[in-house]
Write a protein that holds these residues in place. Structure first.
Motif, PDB file in Angstrom:
ATOM      1  N   ALA A 148      28.096 -21.220  -0.701  1.00 32.81           N
ATOM      2  CA  ALA A 148      27.862 -22.652  -0.915  1.00 32.81           C
ATOM      3  C   ALA A 148      26.435 -22.876  -1.407  1.00 32.81           C
ATOM      4  N   GLN A 149      25.485 -22.157  -0.801  1.00 32.16           N
ATOM      5  CA  GLN A 149      24.088 -22.298  -1.202  1.00 32.16           C
ATOM      6  C   GLN A 149      23.848 -21.712  -2.599  1.00 32.16           C
ATOM      7  N   LEU A 150      24.496 -20.579  -2.910  1.00 30.35           N
ATOM      8  CA  LEU A 150      24.376 -19.997  -4.250  1.00 30.35           C
ATOM      9  C   LEU A 150      24.910 -20.952  -5.308  1.00 30.35           C
ATOM     10  N   LEU A 151      26.070 -21.547  -5.038  1.00 30.45           N
ATOM     11  CA  LEU A 151      26.667 -22.476  -5.992  1.00 30.45           C
ATOM     12  C   LEU A 151      25.791 -23.705  -6.171  1.00 30.45           C
ATOM     13  N   ARG A 152      25.251 -24.217  -5.075  1.00 28.14           N
ATOM     14  CA  ARG A 152      24.379 -25.384  -5.167  1.00 28.14           C
ATOM     15  C   ARG A 152      23.097 -25.043  -5.919  1.00 28.14           C
ATOM     16  N   LYS A 153      22.542 -23.870  -5.643  1.00 32.93           N
ATOM     17  CA  LYS A 153      21.307 -23.447  -6.291  1.00 32.93           C
ATOM     18  C   LYS A 153      21.502 -23.247  -7.797  1.00 32.93           C
ATOM     19  N   GLN A 154      22.586 -22.606  -8.176  1.00 31.87           N
ATOM     20  CA  GLN A 154      22.783 -22.270  -9.584  1.00 31.87           C
ATOM     21  C   GLN A 154      23.325 -23.430 -10.394  1.00 31.87           C
ATOM     22  N   ARG A 155      24.039 -24.317  -9.759  1.00 32.73           N
ATOM     23  CA  ARG A 155      24.647 -25.421 -10.482  1.00 32.73           C
ATOM     24  C   ARG A 155      23.620 -26.429 -10.970  1.00 32.73           C
ATOM     25  N   PHE A 156      22.546 -26.600 -10.197  1.00 35.84           N
ATOM     26  CA  PHE A 156      21.591 -27.652 -10.520  1.00 35.84           C
ATOM     27  C   PHE A 156      20.291 -27.124 -11.094  1.00 35.84           C
ATOM     28  N   VAL A 157      20.307 -25.898 -11.635  1.00 38.56           N
ATOM     29  CA  VAL A 157      19.119 -25.382 -12.316  1.00 38.56           C
ATOM     30  C   VAL A 157      18.927 -26.158 -13.607  1.00 38.56           C
ATOM     31  N   ALA A 158      17.747 -26.745 -13.778  1.00 38.03           N
ATOM     32  CA  ALA A 158      17.493 -27.561 -14.962  1.00 38.03           C
ATOM     33  C   ALA A 158      17.419 -26.698 -16.205  1.00 38.03           C
ATOM     34  N   PRO A 159      18.097 -27.079 -17.288  1.00 42.73           N
ATOM     35  CA  PRO A 159      18.010 -26.305 -18.522  1.00 42.73           C
ATOM     36  C   PRO A 159      16.618 -26.390 -19.119  1.00 42.73           C
ATOM     37  N   ALA A 160      16.245 -25.318 -19.846  1.00 37.76           N
ATOM     38  CA  ALA A 160      14.935 -25.303 -20.491  1.00 37.76           C
ATOM     39  C   ALA A 160      14.880 -26.379 -21.567  1.00 37.76           C
ATOM     40  N   ARG A 161      13.754 -27.063 -21.657  1.00 38.96           N
ATOM     41  CA  ARG A 161      13.600 -28.128 -22.636  1.00 38.96           C
ATOM     42  C   ARG A 161      12.346 -27.900 -23.455  1.00 38.96           C
ATOM     43  N   LYS A 162      12.349 -28.417 -24.658  1.00 39.19           N
ATOM     44  CA  LYS A 162      11.189 -28.296 -25.528  1.00 39.19           C
ATOM     45  C   LYS A 162      10.059 -29.173 -24.989  1.00 39.19           C
ATOM     46  N   GLY A 163       8.832 -28.767 -25.309  1.00 41.68           N
ATOM     47  CA  GLY A 163       7.690 -29.573 -24.926  1.00 41.68           C
ATOM     48  C   GLY A 163       7.011 -29.120 -23.658  1.00 41.68           C
ATOM     49  N   GLY A 164       7.541 -28.082 -22.990  1.00 40.59           N
ATOM     50  CA  GLY A 164       6.938 -27.597 -21.771  1.00 40.59           C
ATOM     51  C   GLY A 164       5.881 -26.541 -22.053  1.00 40.59           C
ATOM     52  N   LEU A 165       5.424 -25.872 -21.003  1.00 42.56           N
ATOM     53  CA  LEU A 165       4.440 -24.806 -21.146  1.00 42.56           C
ATOM     54  C   LEU A 165       5.097 -23.540 -21.669  1.00 42.56           C
ATOM     55  N   THR A 166       4.361 -22.771 -22.467  1.00 49.30           N
ATOM     56  CA  THR A 166       4.851 -21.462 -22.874  1.00 49.30           C
ATOM     57  C   THR A 166       4.763 -20.520 -21.679  1.00 49.30           C
ATOM     58  N   ASN A 167       5.473 -19.385 -21.732  1.00 47.89           N
ATOM     59  CA  ASN A 167       5.402 -18.404 -20.658  1.00 47.89           C
ATOM     60  C   ASN A 167       3.965 -17.943 -20.428  1.00 47.89           C
ATOM     61  N   CYS A 168       3.219 -17.776 -21.519  1.00 46.57           N
ATOM     62  CA  CYS A 168       1.833 -17.327 -21.420  1.00 46.57           C
ATOM     63  C   CYS A 168       0.976 -18.356 -20.682  1.00 46.57           C
ATOM     64  N   HIS A 169       1.117 -19.625 -21.060  1.00 46.66           N
ATOM     65  CA  HIS A 169       0.337 -20.675 -20.401  1.00 46.66           C
ATOM     66  C   HIS A 169       0.714 -20.796 -18.920  1.00 46.66           C
ATOM     67  N   LEU A 170       2.014 -20.758 -18.634  1.00 48.17           N
ATOM     68  CA  LEU A 170       2.452 -20.876 -17.241  1.00 48.17           C
ATOM     69  C   LEU A 170       1.935 -19.707 -16.415  1.00 48.17           C
ATOM     70  N   THR A 171       1.988 -18.503 -16.975  1.00 53.07           N
ATOM     71  CA  THR A 171       1.489 -17.321 -16.256  1.00 53.07           C
ATOM     72  C   THR A 171       0.016 -17.468 -15.928  1.00 53.07           C
ATOM     73  N   ARG A 172      -0.780 -17.968 -16.885  1.00 54.33           N
ATOM     74  CA  ARG A 172      -2.214 -18.125 -16.655  1.00 54.33           C
ATOM     75  C   ARG A 172      -2.495 -19.162 -15.564  1.00 54.33           C
ATOM     76  N   VAL A 173      -1.714 -20.237 -15.550  1.00 50.22           N
ATOM     77  CA  VAL A 173      -1.894 -21.269 -14.521  1.00 50.22           C
ATOM     78  C   VAL A 173      -1.529 -20.718 -13.147  1.00 50.22           C
ATOM     79  N   VAL A 174      -0.406 -20.011 -13.060  1.00 45.01           N
ATOM     80  CA  VAL A 174       0.035 -19.461 -11.773  1.00 45.01           C
ATOM     81  C   VAL A 174      -0.966 -18.420 -11.272  1.00 45.01           C
ATOM     82  N   GLU A 175      -1.498 -17.600 -12.169  1.00 43.66           N
ATOM     83  CA  GLU A 175      -2.495 -16.605 -11.763  1.00 43.66           C
ATOM     84  C   GLU A 175      -3.751 -17.277 -11.204  1.00 43.66           C
TER      85      GLU A 175
END
Length: 297
Positions: free
Chosen positions: A172-199
């Motif tokens: 039930a938790q797996l289905l709830r977790k996977q069902r509501f994962v937001a799709p990737a959208r344009k205009g967000g951070l690149t992987n490189c930028h996100l990695t630098r922020v998280v680091e």
């Protein structure tokens, strides 16, 4: 794989090591294996089964590796104690990984027929497709998995009923977790930028980073950064920082004997009460109860 093969101990890891202990039990639709190993080095991983496979990492960390799912390269995810891995039935998982020399894990394999039965009883329809996930944390799934582990040595006649209730919670938790994962959208951070922020955030969780500092770190204006960060991660920067602090706190509760107050301060919380309130709100239990539930006893 045939039904007889599914009843055998899982052999998805291959490498030179010593099996310190291996306890297991099979029920009508599932099997659990609690394995502790020593002398680990680089291991080859191969798994394709007619059953769903869930792994809970209990001891040791997977630090390096490369994985493929159904022939496609998948992003490697470092798995610390408490991390969960899920491979749905029919999905081919192979690759290699290396990490701590001593490790322990809980493996749970589940017949898809049980998941189908549970979903049919609930909604009258077929279960939605499940996606593989090579590393995540979820206290609900972790506690249910540990509930199954506690039934390995308990020969009570109601064990099957209890185990299937834990399995229902997990899926039930797996289905709830996977069902509501937001799709990737344009205009967000690149992987490189996100990695630098998280680091930058992870470098010192006690630091009170401002939005200006975070934005300037990747050359963004504050409004642009806040908008892009929320679009990529799904929450504001401050909420994300609290989540990272709580993840580190969970690790310290599992892996150390530090007091709750010491962990709170080391993870950037102003007091133990502030930490406990935030922890219970997000994780669903108190830090002390979380530490107690982690012990296999």
């Amino acid at each position: 794989m045939n039904a007889l093969a599914d009843l055998q101990p899982p052999r998805f890891k291959q490498g030179a090591c010593q099996v310190v202990s291996h306890r297991s039990r099979s029920w009508r639709f599932s099997r659990a294996d609690l394995v502790e190993r020593a002398g680990l080095g680089k291991e080859e991983t191969t798994a394709v089964s007619s059953r769903h496979l869930l792994l809970l990492n209990l001891k040791g960390a997977s630090e390096r590796g490369q994985h493929f799912l159904d022939g496609r390269k998948a992003e490697f995810v470092r798995r610390k104690p408490g991390a969960i891995l899920f491979i749905p039935a029919g999905c081919e998982w192979h690759g290699w990984e290396d990490g701590a020399p001593n490790a322990a894990y809980l493996s749970i394999s589940v017949d898809p027929a049980l998941v189908k039965k549970l979903c049919t009883e609930l909604s009258g329809g077929q279960p939605p497709a499940l996606s593989p996930d090579l590393g995540f944390e979820d206290p609900v799934i972790m506690n249910a998995a540990r509930g199954i582990a506690s039934e390995i040595d308990d020969r009570n006649p109601v064990s099957t009923m209890l185990t299937e209730s834990f399995i229902a919670t997990i899926f039930a938790q797996l289905l709830r977790k996977q069902r509501f994962v937001a799709p990737a959208r344009k205009g967000g951070l690149t992987n490189c930028h996100l990695t630098r922020v998280v680091e930058l955030i992870d470098e010192d969780l006690t630091a009170e980073l401002s939005l200006v500092q975070l934005a300037e770190h990747i050359g963004f204006s504050v409004p642009h950064f806040c908008r892009a960060f929320r679009q990529t991660v799904g929450c504001p920067p401050h909420t994300f920082i609290v989540q990272r602090r709580l993840e580190q706190a969970q690790h310290q509760l599992r892996a150390t004997n530090l007091s709750v107050t010491d962990i709170a301060l080391a993870c950037g919380f102003s007091s133990s009460s502030h930490f406990s309130n935030a922890f219970k709100r997000v994780v669903g239990t108190t830090p002390l109860n979380y530490r107690h539930s982690w012990s296999l006893g």
